[in-house]
Design a protein around this motif. Structure first.
Motif, mmCIF file in Angstrom:
data_model
loop_
_atom_site.group_PDB
_atom_site.id
_atom_site.type_symbol
_atom_site.label_atom_id
_atom_site.label_comp_id
_atom_site.label_asym_id
_atom_site.label_seq_id
_atom_site.Cartn_x
_atom_site.Cartn_y
_atom_site.Cartn_z
ATOM 1 N N LYS A 284 0.849 -1.276 -0.031
ATOM 2 C CA LYS A 284 0.077 0.010 0.070
ATOM 3 C C LYS A 284 0.683 1.289 0.109
ATOM 4 O O LYS A 284 0.337 2.285 0.070
ATOM 5 C CB LYS A 284 -0.990 -0.015 1.030
ATOM 6 C CG LYS A 284 -1.878 -0.889 1.073
ATOM 7 C CD LYS A 284 -2.979 -0.947 2.142
ATOM 8 C CE LYS A 284 -4.358 -2.116 1.879
ATOM 9 N NZ LYS A 284 -5.438 -0.987 1.553
ATOM 10 N N GLY A 285 2.131 1.288 -0.056
ATOM 11 C CA GLY A 285 3.202 2.389 0.089
ATOM 12 C C GLY A 285 3.221 2.891 1.239
ATOM 13 O O GLY A 285 3.521 4.320 1.030
ATOM 14 N N PHE A 286 3.125 2.567 2.525
ATOM 15 C CA PHE A 286 3.498 3.341 3.639
ATOM 16 C C PHE A 286 4.496 2.672 4.386
ATOM 17 O O PHE A 286 4.247 2.799 5.870
ATOM 18 C CB PHE A 286 2.116 3.883 4.299
ATOM 19 C CG PHE A 286 1.013 2.612 4.474
ATOM 20 C CD1 PHE A 286 1.155 1.655 5.599
ATOM 21 C CD2 PHE A 286 -0.103 2.680 3.828
ATOM 22 C CE1 PHE A 286 0.105 0.858 5.745
ATOM 23 C CE2 PHE A 286 -1.069 1.676 3.926
ATOM 24 C CZ PHE A 286 -1.179 0.764 5.011
ATOM 25 N N TYR A 287 5.194 1.740 3.832
ATOM 26 C CA TYR A 287 6.130 1.119 4.726
ATOM 27 C C TYR A 287 6.941 1.908 5.710
ATOM 28 O O TYR A 287 7.104 1.488 6.974
ATOM 29 C CB TYR A 287 7.159 0.308 3.691
ATOM 30 C CG TYR A 287 8.109 -0.588 4.605
ATOM 31 C CD1 TYR A 287 7.712 -1.874 4.938
ATOM 32 C CD2 TYR A 287 9.480 -0.018 4.680
ATOM 33 C CE1 TYR A 287 8.915 -2.617 5.689
ATOM 34 C CE2 TYR A 287 10.435 -0.801 5.579
ATOM 35 C CZ TYR A 287 10.053 -1.901 5.864
ATOM 36 O OH TYR A 287 10.892 -2.983 6.615
ATOM 37 N N GLY A 288 7.357 2.914 5.326
ATOM 38 C CA GLY A 288 8.122 3.982 6.184
ATOM 39 C C GLY A 288 7.400 4.426 7.298
ATOM 40 O O GLY A 288 7.851 4.906 8.497
ATOM 41 N N ARG A 289 6.097 4.667 7.250
ATOM 42 C CA ARG A 289 5.174 5.068 8.222
ATOM 43 C C ARG A 289 5.285 3.897 9.565
ATOM 44 O O ARG A 289 5.147 4.178 10.871
ATOM 45 C CB ARG A 289 4.133 5.304 7.793
ATOM 46 C CG ARG A 289 4.089 6.748 7.018
ATOM 47 C CD ARG A 289 2.733 7.317 6.630
ATOM 48 N NE ARG A 289 1.739 7.729 7.736
ATOM 49 C CZ ARG A 289 0.686 8.043 7.424
ATOM 50 N NH1 ARG A 289 0.076 8.312 6.268
ATOM 51 N NH2 ARG A 289 0.009 8.498 8.591
ATOM 52 N N GLN B 197 15.258 3.676 12.734
ATOM 53 C CA GLN B 197 15.702 3.718 13.679
ATOM 54 C C GLN B 197 17.067 3.410 14.158
ATOM 55 O O GLN B 197 17.358 2.038 13.573
ATOM 56 C CB GLN B 197 14.652 3.216 14.760
ATOM 57 C CG GLN B 197 13.423 3.754 14.521
ATOM 58 C CD GLN B 197 12.493 3.184 15.888
ATOM 59 O OE1 GLN B 197 12.849 2.208 16.586
ATOM 60 N NE2 GLN B 197 11.254 3.518 15.883
ATOM 61 N N PRO B 198 17.853 4.044 15.010
ATOM 62 C CA PRO B 198 19.150 3.469 15.060
ATOM 63 C C PRO B 198 18.928 2.151 15.988
ATOM 64 O O PRO B 198 18.252 2.458 17.241
ATOM 65 C CB PRO B 198 19.968 4.633 15.746
ATOM 66 C CG PRO B 198 18.847 5.968 16.249
ATOM 67 C CD PRO B 198 17.628 5.548 15.178
#
Length: 155
Positions: A105-110, A115-116
């Protein structure tokens, strides 16, 4: 007064602090053994009763199994007339499914923000390279101390 794993001298009188500790130690070992034995019995009873409740009990609307004992019992001041093998539910994220859907759905980064992350192995590499001192490594990895009662001596 020092205690060690060495056998106790037989000259301890009945009124010493050391003999009082010995009584407590023996009592602790006895109670610990009884608790372990009782826990084993309880676990076995529970397993058997779960099978019985599933076979003979009535399933309620929430999925629990209930059985009427046909009479009232009182144990330790608590009355009961039946037993229930109660079902509880919780929701736990399925990260594989979340990742699959987020990518599709194209919101993987959300859902999976970068994160370190601490790399414990890199600490030792930095130490080997001379960029961290032994004291700094000890600071990063402080010693954790745990305590437990353990029987020592003859088995």
């Amino acid at each position: 007064m020092e205690f060690s794993d060495a056998p106790m001298a037989s000259s301890i009188s009945a009124n010493t602090t050391e003999s009082e500790f010995n009584r407590k130690a023996a009592q602790w070992a006895l109670v610990k053994d009884r608790v372990e034995t009782q826990q084993s019995l309880l676990d076995t009873l529970k397993e058997d009763m779960v099978e019985d409740l599933k076979e003979f009990g009535v399933r309620d609307d929430k999925g629990s199994y209930v059985i009427d004992l046909g009479r009232s019992y009182e144990v330790a001041g608590k009355k009961f007339t039946g037993l229930k093998y109660q079902k509880g539910t919780t929701r736990v994220a399925n990260e594989d499914t979340a990742e699959r859907l987020a990518k599709a759905k194209g919101f993987y980064g959300r859902l999976f923000p970068a994160q370190p992350a601490f790399d414990a192995q890199e600490v030792y590499v930095l130490f080997q390279e001379g960029l961290l001192t032994e004291e700094e490594v000890d600071e990063i990895f402080p010693e954790k101390v745990t305590w437990s009662f353990v029987r020592v001596g003859a088995k």
